[in-house]
Design a protein around this motif. Structure first.
Motif, PDB file in Angstrom:
ATOM      1  N   ALA A 114      21.910  80.564  32.111  1.00 51.37           N
ATOM      2  CA  ALA A 114      20.971  81.472  31.437  1.00 51.37           C
ATOM      3  C   ALA A 114      21.053  81.302  29.928  1.00 51.37           C
ATOM      4  N   HIS A 115      19.890  81.311  29.289  1.00 52.18           N
ATOM      5  CA  HIS A 115      19.808  81.186  27.833  1.00 52.18           C
ATOM      6  C   HIS A 115      20.101  82.534  27.194  1.00 52.18           C
ATOM      7  N   LEU A 116      20.888  82.538  26.109  1.00 53.50           N
ATOM      8  CA  LEU A 116      21.201  83.769  25.393  1.00 53.50           C
ATOM      9  C   LEU A 116      20.702  83.662  23.958  1.00 53.50           C
ATOM     10  N   PRO A 117      19.419  83.938  23.721  1.00 56.45           N
ATOM     11  CA  PRO A 117      18.881  83.854  22.361  1.00 56.45           C
ATOM     12  C   PRO A 117      19.515  84.914  21.464  1.00 56.45           C
ATOM     13  N   ALA A 118      19.888  84.522  20.254  1.00 54.87           N
ATOM     14  CA  ALA A 118      20.557  85.446  19.331  1.00 54.87           C
ATOM     15  C   ALA A 118      19.682  86.644  19.002  1.00 54.87           C
ATOM     16  N   GLN A 119      18.372  86.424  18.812  1.00 59.43           N
ATOM     17  CA  GLN A 119      17.512  87.535  18.436  1.00 59.43           C
ATOM     18  C   GLN A 119      17.387  88.554  19.572  1.00 59.43           C
ATOM     19  N   MET A 120      17.318  88.067  20.796  1.00 59.70           N
ATOM     20  CA  MET A 120      17.248  88.968  21.950  1.00 59.70           C
ATOM     21  C   MET A 120      18.496  89.833  22.021  1.00 59.70           C
ATOM     22  N   LEU A 121      19.662  89.207  21.823  1.00 55.28           N
ATOM     23  CA  LEU A 121      20.921  89.954  21.859  1.00 55.28           C
ATOM     24  C   LEU A 121      21.008  90.943  20.703  1.00 55.28           C
ATOM     25  N   ALA A 122      20.576  90.519  19.529  1.00 53.81           N
ATOM     26  CA  ALA A 122      20.603  91.406  18.361  1.00 53.81           C
ATOM     27  C   ALA A 122      19.735  92.636  18.604  1.00 53.81           C
ATOM     28  N   ASP A 123      18.574  92.424  19.219  1.00 56.35           N
ATOM     29  CA  ASP A 123      17.671  93.545  19.521  1.00 56.35           C
ATOM     30  C   ASP A 123      18.305  94.500  20.528  1.00 56.35           C
ATOM     31  N   LYS A 124      18.896  93.945  21.586  1.00 48.79           N
ATOM     32  CA  LYS A 124      19.490  94.787  22.627  1.00 48.79           C
ATOM     33  C   LYS A 124      20.715  95.547  22.119  1.00 48.79           C
ATOM     34  N   LEU A 125      21.511  94.896  21.269  1.00 49.28           N
ATOM     35  CA  LEU A 125      22.739  95.530  20.769  1.00 49.28           C
ATOM     36  C   LEU A 125      22.504  96.297  19.475  1.00 49.28           C
ATOM     37  N   ARG A 171      21.399  89.524  13.329  1.00 47.86           N
ATOM     38  CA  ARG A 171      21.656  88.256  14.010  1.00 47.86           C
ATOM     39  C   ARG A 171      22.954  87.602  13.574  1.00 47.86           C
ATOM     40  N   SER A 172      23.365  87.831  12.332  1.00 44.16           N
ATOM     41  CA  SER A 172      24.553  87.137  11.814  1.00 44.16           C
ATOM     42  C   SER A 172      25.810  87.395  12.646  1.00 44.16           C
ATOM     43  N   PRO A 173      26.191  88.670  12.897  1.00 37.16           N
ATOM     44  CA  PRO A 173      27.388  88.884  13.717  1.00 37.16           C
ATOM     45  C   PRO A 173      27.206  88.440  15.163  1.00 37.16           C
ATOM     46  N   VAL A 174      25.966  88.466  15.656  1.00 37.10           N
ATOM     47  CA  VAL A 174      25.711  87.985  17.019  1.00 37.10           C
ATOM     48  C   VAL A 174      25.976  86.487  17.097  1.00 37.10           C
ATOM     49  N   ASN A 175      25.504  85.736  16.103  1.00 41.77           N
ATOM     50  CA  ASN A 175      25.753  84.290  16.087  1.00 41.77           C
ATOM     51  C   ASN A 175      27.247  83.980  16.031  1.00 41.77           C
ATOM     52  N   GLU A 176      27.986  84.769  15.253  1.00 42.28           N
ATOM     53  CA  GLU A 176      29.431  84.556  15.166  1.00 42.28           C
ATOM     54  C   GLU A 176      30.110  84.883  16.485  1.00 42.28           C
ATOM     55  N   MET A 223      38.665  97.104  14.834  1.00 49.24           N
ATOM     56  CA  MET A 223      38.449  95.931  15.693  1.00 49.24           C
ATOM     57  C   MET A 223      37.567  94.932  14.964  1.00 49.24           C
ATOM     58  N   ASN A 224      37.966  93.684  15.029  1.00 52.12           N
ATOM     59  CA  ASN A 224      37.158  92.646  14.427  1.00 52.12           C
ATOM     60  C   ASN A 224      35.747  92.705  14.990  1.00 52.12           C
ATOM     61  N   GLN A 225      34.736  92.725  14.088  1.00 49.76           N
ATOM     62  CA  GLN A 225      33.363  92.941  14.552  1.00 49.76           C
ATOM     63  C   GLN A 225      32.898  91.841  15.499  1.00 49.76           C
ATOM     64  N   ASP A 226      33.277  90.575  15.203  1.00 49.70           N
ATOM     65  CA  ASP A 226      32.851  89.476  16.065  1.00 49.70           C
ATOM     66  C   ASP A 226      33.360  89.688  17.491  1.00 49.70           C
ATOM     67  N   ARG A 227      34.632  90.134  17.604  1.00 53.08           N
ATOM     68  CA  ARG A 227      35.213  90.356  18.923  1.00 53.08           C
ATOM     69  C   ARG A 227      34.549  91.530  19.630  1.00 53.08           C
ATOM     70  N   SER A 228      34.245  92.570  18.867  1.00 48.04           N
ATOM     71  CA  SER A 228      33.580  93.739  19.451  1.00 48.04           C
ATOM     72  C   SER A 228      32.220  93.349  20.022  1.00 48.04           C
ATOM     73  N   ILE A 229      31.450  92.599  19.255  1.00 49.81           N
ATOM     74  CA  ILE A 229      30.117  92.198  19.717  1.00 49.81           C
ATOM     75  C   ILE A 229      30.233  91.184  20.851  1.00 49.81           C
ATOM     76  N   ALA A 230      31.249  90.316  20.801  1.00 49.41           N
ATOM     77  CA  ALA A 230      31.466  89.369  21.897  1.00 49.41           C
ATOM     78  C   ALA A 230      31.726  90.117  23.199  1.00 49.41           C
ATOM     79  N   THR A 231      32.506  91.194  23.120  1.00 47.48           N
ATOM     80  CA  THR A 231      32.778  92.010  24.306  1.00 47.48           C
ATOM     81  C   THR A 231      31.490  92.631  24.823  1.00 47.48           C
ATOM     82  N   GLN A 232      30.663  93.128  23.924  1.00 49.30           N
ATOM     83  CA  GLN A 232      29.390  93.725  24.333  1.00 49.30           C
ATOM     84  C   GLN A 232      28.471  92.692  24.981  1.00 49.30           C
ATOM     85  N   ILE A 233      28.506  91.454  24.475  1.00 48.38           N
ATOM     86  CA  ILE A 233      27.689  90.388  25.070  1.00 48.38           C
ATOM     87  C   ILE A 233      28.167  90.088  26.482  1.00 48.38           C
TER      88      ILE A 233
END
Length: 298
Positions: free
Chosen positions: A24-35, A39-44, A1-11
């Motif tokens: 609601a604000h979705l800071p990349a660092q907060m999401l990276a920490d939770k997942l 940060r790079s794949p989270v931003n994508e 599975m494309n990693q960007d799509r996988s992480i998008a699903t998790q978001i």
């Protein structure tokens, strides 16, 4: 599975699990920490969700939720074209099951894992990175991987709960304990989601992560870094056996009700009662797990 799509699903799953409101604000660092990813794949993934109309982007401010996420996360991910066969995810669970059943040696080579589970080098790297982050395997110096024997017995999961029984009620009594109202409301929305059908429809990953977020959020409000670090560590390494215990979901409605009761007490600053309720809650879970310990046997 494309990693960007996988992480998008998790978001998307996280947005729904935490009941995030539109705007609601979705800071990349907060999401990276939770997942637990960089940060790079989270931003994508955020950029992909922006393209799909789930998020808006504001210059120099980041990403914000553009619309309500009401449909089940998995259903919405399918509608948005974010789902593909998740070979890495399937391999992760199969490796866990094979390890618990004694079908895998404690020391293995990457070549063996690639061949056994039909993975590409990229997929295998994704799986092993996740396993290493969760603490049940580590790379050997020079060659191969070694699985931890810490959490491959029924007693291990029960021992982790006894540690939590000593720690979590005490965290609620820490001087200066403070839990924000928005945190209480976010956690309350997640529990109501479970009672409204999520117990039957959520994946093992989602159920585990909801429980982890609930208990870590309550401990984090203590402000005690020693308590916080310990609960995070034990939650990482107990995941492996937690998945098996989720075959018995009939205990989850009562757990969700107990969580809501805890939140009500904390919302009224009745921490001593909340501490006693937390002890009772964990003792209830420990007793339930002891009764189904046979499913944790190899």
């Amino acid at each position: 599975m494309n990693q960007d799509r996988s992480i998008a699903t998790q978001i998307v799953e996280l947005i729904q699990a935490e009941g995030m409101p539109v705007g609601a604000h979705l800071p990349a660092q907060m999401l990276a920490d939770k997942l637990r990813v960089s940060r790079s794949p989270v931003n994508e993934a955020l950029a992909l969700l922006h393209e799909k109309g789930v998020l808006t982007r504001e210059r120099n401010r980041g990403f914000f939720l553009a619309r309500e996420v009401a449909a089940p996360a998995g259903e919405l991910a399918t509608q948005l074209g974010l789902t593909e066969p998740d070979l890495a995810g399937a391999a992760y669970f199969q490796i866990a099951e094979d390890l618990l059943q004694g079908k895998l040696e404690n020391e293995v080579s990457e070549q063996l894992l690639k061949a056994r589970y039909g993975l590409t080098a990229t997929q295998l790297n994704t799986v092993l990175k996740r396993i290493a982050q969760e603490g049940w395997a580590e790379r050997k110096p020079g060659y191969g991987w070694e699985f931890s024997s810490m959490l491959t017995t029924p007693d291990s999961l029960l021992q982790s709960y006894r540690l939590r029984l000593a720690l979590e009620p005490a965290a609620l009594l820490e001087p200066g304990y403070r839990i924000e109202r928005k945190t209480i409301e976010r956690l309350r929305a997640a529990e109501n989601h479970l009672l409204s059908g999520g117990i039957e429809t959520d994946t093992a990953d989602q159920l585990h992560d909801r429980g982890v977020r609930f208990h870590e959020s309550l401990v984090e409000a203590s402000g005690n870094p020693f308590f916080i670090d310990t609960i995070r560590r034990v939650n990482r390494v107990r995941r492996l056996l937690s998945y098996r215990s989720m075959r018995h979901r009939e205990r989850y409605p009562e757990h969700a009700k107990q969580h809501l009761h805890l939140l009500d007490l904390l919302a009224r600053d009745r921490n001593e009662e909340a501490s006693a309720a937390m002890r009772e809650h964990l003792e209830h879970t420990l007793s339930a797990l002891a009764k189904i310990s046979q499913i944790l046997e190899p």
